[in-house]
Enzyme design. Structure first.
Site: not given
Ligand code: ATP
Ligand code: LTN
Length: 340
Positions: A121, A203, A206
């Site tokens: 980040k 990965k 969002k």
């Molecule tokens: P950001 O992009 O804002 O960091 P994020 O999409 O990574 O957000 P979080 O809100 O940080 O999402 O994560 C919520 C949950 O979803 C966590 O348990 C995280 O491990 C899971 N998660 C996020 N992205 C993935 C992915 N691509 N595959 C599987 N699990 C995911």
């Protein structure tokens, strides 16, 4: 009274959180939220919309407010009953921020410096490498440890943070005597890391600015199918998993988790078919699985009054549990109460 006398066996505690930092993706759904409801019957579950975490990256205030309601509605649309689960918003329970400070004084600079999410980040938001981004895992440890959590369902990207939360708990228990339960991660065997459709070595996230890389839980059927059809794959043609075939591996995994079939069964089902047919099939299945979630979401998001009742109930329940742990921690560390 002990457990036998009350004839009441204390349920184990499950805790997880999702940030309202953007529209939720099928990564969030398959890696985390989809698995939450399986715990509802046999565990005491806390599922939080972690708004304090999301401001480590600059948010537009009105959007953050809107997404916080949406996060709660998505939880319920994915099958979480607010009577059986404590669904709440992190900033409504001030104990999170307070415990985070106390735990921060028991967390080492070196430990936080090793966190890969911080490094990623910092690279992505080089103009805003704030202190909160650095101490983010301490707040996450506070979330989990406040509730004496046994199990934390997460995607694999959060494993390192969970290990740090465990280290912090053990260190505190050793220094000040037994205070926190040491939590265990729960990661799904398949789907713990859904990859970007545009860059399948990354990965799906969002906050990725490329909307074609992401399928959102609330995307329309046509958009879902279009995004899968455009998914980046290698130059091969057979639907089989293999080294270096990140794109097709990701699609097979997604199809497998959505259908409940193993990856081998998926390979057999599509033997002899090409990438094009398979991509359409993944898109159609994904749209079918998400349809009931989207219908329920549309109903819930239109009822702000009900969402506010859920928020209120959740905050009350969570505060009750959080207060107990925080006062224990403060006592052990040597803080005084206001004299009565
Ligand atoms: P950001 O992009 O804002 O960091 P994020 O999409 O990574 O957000 P979080 O809100 O940080 O999402 O994560 C919520 C949950 O979803 C966590 O348990 C995280 O491990 C899971 N998660 C996020 N992205 C993935 C992915 N691509 N595959 C599987 N699990 C995911
Ligand atoms: N850091 C997590 C979100 C999160 C979380 C938690 C997950 C905040 N607090 C407590 C599990 C338990 C993420 O997914 N980025």
């Amino acid at each position: 009274m002990n457990e036998v006398m009350t004839n009441e066996v204390k349920k184990k505690i499950v805790y997880s959180g999702v940030q309202p930092s953007g529209n939720l993706t099928i990564g969030n759904y398959l890696g985390a939220i989809k698995n939450f409801s399986a715990f509802s019957e046999d565990y005491e579950c806390y599922y939080c919309v972690v708004d304090l975490h999301s401001v480590t990256v600059r948010q537009v205030p009105a959007e953050l407010r809107k997404r916080t309601y949406e996060g709660l509605a998505v939880y319920m649309a994915c099958g979480l009953d607010p009577q059986k689960n404590t669904l709440y918003v992190q900033s409504h329970v001030h104990e999170h921020a307070e415990l985070s400070w106390l735990l921060g004084c028991n967390t080492m600079f070196g430990e936080l410096s090793r966190m890969t999410q911080f490094k990623d980040k910092s690279r992505k938001h080089a103009e805003n490498i704030n202190a909160g981004l650095f101490t983010y895992p301490v707040l996450m440890a506070a979330d989990i440890l406040l509730y004496q959590t046994d199990i934390v369902p997460i995607g694999s990207d959060q494993k390192q943070h969970l290990e740090l939360a465990r280290d912090i708990a053990v260190r505190f228990n050793t220094t000040y005597s037994e205070t926190f339960k040491v939590p265990e991660p729960y990661m799904p065997k398949s789907g713990a890391r859904i990859m970007s459709l545009a860059e399948p070595t990354q990965k799906m996230s969002k906050s990725d600015p490329n909307a074609n890389a992401i399928v959102y839980i609330l995307d329309k059927k046509d958009d879902i199918i279009r995004k899968f059809r455009r998914a980046v794959t290698d130059s091969g043609s057979e639907i089989v998993m293999g080294e270096g075939k990140d794109g097709i591996n990701n699609l097979i995994t997604i199809y497998s988790v959505l259908s409940g079939k193993t990856c081998e069964e998926v390979e057999r089902e599509f033997a002899g078919k090409g990438y094009g047919d398979f991509k359409t099939a993944v898109g159609e299945l994904c749209a079918d699985v998400l349809r009931p979630v989207q219908e329920e979401y549309a109903r819930l998001i239109a009822d702000k009054k009900y969402l506010e009742e859920v928020m209120k109930l959740g905050a009350e329940r969570a505060s009750y549990a959080a207060r107990r742990t925080l006062s224990k921690v403060k006592r052990k560390m040597g803080f005084t109460d206001i004299p009565r």
